[in-house]
Design a protein around this motif. Sequence first.
Motif, PDB file in Angstrom:
ATOM      1  N   TRP A  19       0.874  -1.233   0.056  1.00 35.59           N
ATOM      2  CA  TRP A  19       0.104   0.092  -0.053  1.00 35.59           C
ATOM      3  C   TRP A  19       0.794   1.337   0.097  1.00 35.59           C
ATOM      4  O   TRP A  19       0.431   2.323   0.643  1.00 35.59           O
ATOM      5  N   LYS A  20       1.871   1.116  -0.712  1.00 34.64           N
ATOM      6  CA  LYS A  20       3.008   2.274  -0.687  1.00 34.64           C
ATOM      7  C   LYS A  20       3.037   3.033  -1.851  1.00 34.64           C
ATOM      8  O   LYS A  20       3.353   4.313  -2.107  1.00 34.64           O
ATOM      9  N   SER A  21       2.488   2.512  -3.112  1.00 33.93           N
ATOM     10  CA  SER A  21       2.647   3.176  -4.474  1.00 33.93           C
ATOM     11  C   SER A  21       1.307   2.753  -5.155  1.00 33.93           C
ATOM     12  O   SER A  21       0.173   2.135  -4.754  1.00 33.93           O
ATOM     13  N   GLU A  22       1.057   3.724  -6.490  1.00 35.89           N
ATOM     14  CA  GLU A  22       0.103   3.422  -7.292  1.00 35.89           C
ATOM     15  C   GLU A  22       0.216   1.745  -7.706  1.00 35.89           C
ATOM     16  O   GLU A  22      -0.968   1.126  -8.038  1.00 35.89           O
ATOM     17  N   ASN A  23       1.279   1.372  -7.950  1.00 35.92           N
ATOM     18  CA  ASN A  23       1.254  -0.061  -8.392  1.00 35.92           C
ATOM     19  C   ASN A  23       0.933  -1.246  -7.467  1.00 35.92           C
ATOM     20  O   ASN A  23       0.133  -2.041  -7.913  1.00 35.92           O
ATOM     21  N   ASP A  24       0.782  -0.661  -6.309  1.00 41.32           N
ATOM     22  CA  ASP A  24       0.294  -1.491  -5.146  1.00 41.32           C
ATOM     23  C   ASP A  24      -1.174  -1.540  -5.185  1.00 41.32           C
ATOM     24  O   ASP A  24      -1.793  -2.566  -5.126  1.00 41.32           O
ATOM     25  N   LEU A  25      -1.710  -0.213  -5.302  1.00 44.99           N
ATOM     26  CA  LEU A  25      -3.201  -0.204  -5.212  1.00 44.99           C
ATOM     27  C   LEU A  25      -3.672  -0.819  -6.487  1.00 44.99           C
ATOM     28  O   LEU A  25      -4.720  -1.376  -6.550  1.00 44.99           O
ATOM     29  N   LYS A  26      -3.056  -0.713  -7.807  1.00 46.66           N
ATOM     30  CA  LYS A  26      -3.391  -1.397  -8.890  1.00 46.66           C
ATOM     31  C   LYS A  26      -3.366  -2.723  -8.966  1.00 46.66           C
ATOM     32  O   LYS A  26      -4.345  -3.538  -9.331  1.00 46.66           O
ATOM     33  N   ALA A  27      -2.486  -3.229  -8.368  1.00 49.38           N
ATOM     34  CA  ALA A  27      -2.368  -4.728  -8.261  1.00 49.38           C
ATOM     35  C   ALA A  27      -3.379  -5.125  -7.239  1.00 49.38           C
ATOM     36  O   ALA A  27      -4.095  -6.452  -7.576  1.00 49.38           O
ATOM     37  N   ALA A  28      -3.847  -4.567  -6.392  1.00 49.73           N
ATOM     38  CA  ALA A  28      -4.758  -5.153  -5.359  1.00 49.73           C
ATOM     39  C   ALA A  28      -5.996  -4.901  -5.953  1.00 49.73           C
ATOM     40  O   ALA A  28      -6.951  -5.814  -5.692  1.00 49.73           O
ATOM     41  N   ALA A  29      -6.252  -3.932  -6.791  1.00 48.64           N
ATOM     42  CA  ALA A  29      -7.553  -3.606  -7.705  1.00 48.64           C
ATOM     43  C   ALA A  29      -7.733  -4.591  -8.704  1.00 48.64           C
ATOM     44  O   ALA A  29      -8.773  -5.109  -9.042  1.00 48.64           O
ATOM     45  N   ASN A  30      -6.712  -5.032  -9.197  1.00 44.53           N
ATOM     46  CA  ASN A  30      -6.778  -6.139 -10.218  1.00 44.53           C
ATOM     47  C   ASN A  30      -7.453  -7.302  -9.736  1.00 44.53           C
ATOM     48  O   ASN A  30      -8.227  -7.957 -10.421  1.00 44.53           O
ATOM     49  N   TYR A  31      -7.505  -7.906  -8.448  1.00 43.77           N
ATOM     50  CA  TYR A  31      -7.969  -8.885  -8.216  1.00 43.77           C
ATOM     51  C   TYR A  31      -9.615  -8.896  -8.315  1.00 43.77           C
ATOM     52  O   TYR A  31     -10.343  -9.971  -8.414  1.00 43.77           O
ATOM     53  N   LEU A  32     -10.167  -7.811  -8.078  1.00 50.01           N
ATOM     54  CA  LEU A  32     -11.435  -7.305  -8.166  1.00 50.01           C
ATOM     55  C   LEU A  32     -12.113  -7.991  -9.418  1.00 50.01           C
ATOM     56  O   LEU A  32     -13.178  -8.323  -9.470  1.00 50.01           O
ATOM     57  N   TYR A  33     -11.164  -7.525 -10.411  1.00 52.78           N
ATOM     58  CA  TYR A  33     -11.748  -8.113 -11.847  1.00 52.78           C
ATOM     59  C   TYR A  33     -12.174  -9.517 -12.201  1.00 52.78           C
ATOM     60  O   TYR A  33     -12.480  -9.834 -12.857  1.00 52.78           O
ATOM     61  N   THR A  34     -11.269 -10.218 -11.292  1.00 58.68           N
ATOM     62  CA  THR A  34     -11.563 -11.848 -11.541  1.00 58.68           C
ATOM     63  C   THR A  34     -12.759 -12.034 -11.120  1.00 58.68           C
ATOM     64  O   THR A  34     -13.434 -13.175 -11.435  1.00 58.68           O
ATOM     65  N   PHE A  35     -13.792 -11.280 -10.442  1.00 58.19           N
ATOM     66  CA  PHE A  35     -15.095 -11.618 -10.039  1.00 58.19           C
ATOM     67  C   PHE A  35     -16.351 -11.226 -10.893  1.00 58.19           C
ATOM     68  O   PHE A  35     -17.272 -11.563 -10.738  1.00 58.19           O
TER      69      PHE A  35
END
Length: 219
Positions: free
Chosen positions: A32-48
């Motif tokens: 949770w320190k960078s935009e890439n961290d947020l993007k990686a976490a958000a990517n998981y949501l798309y699997t639903f």
Amino acid sequence: MKKLGYILFLLSWSACDVERLPEDALSDASFWKSENDLKAAANYLYTFLPVHGGDQYDNWSDDGFAVLANEISSGTRQIPATSAHFSTPYQLIRAANNIIKKSVTALESGVPAATVDIYVGEARFFRAWGHFQLVQKFGDAPLILDILTESSPELWAARTPRAQVIDAIYEDLDFAAEKTPTHAARAVANYGRITKTAAQAFKARVALFEGTFSKYHGK
């Protein structure tokens, strides 16, 4: 004295070693320190997101026909003792709530607020998606807007009235529509991610479903 000093050194070294972050797994302290961290976490949501293809979900309309009666469209579906239709949306909702809550760390780490809001907007879109799936199938459903622990009272609370859940869905989608970029702004690099118009279109879909349900069920 030399032996005692060596023992004290080992003890202090061991104590420091215990405090080290795990090298084989991510932790909140290192994420949770960078935009890439947020993007990686958000990517998981798309699997639903649902997969396109002919299945039982194609019959969820007033002009679709199948071998059996459609309990979803008629509003007669009974709540089963256990079902992935109930648990899976809450997995999505928990993942979305986690991003929303941990986004504060990204802000404190220097990620621009406008950038953080984009990923929070995506998370709130998917939180709305999860809650809408529950309302479609079960009507009243627990409204979860935070990360729960084993002692959270929400785990034993009664189901939230569907009207209150729908209002929360609208609020999430309004935020997503305000904070996520347009399709043109997403451009090729972020093609397929949630956009302003996607949030608006989904809100219209929710409103049409709920308005139709209310009209034909005397609400």
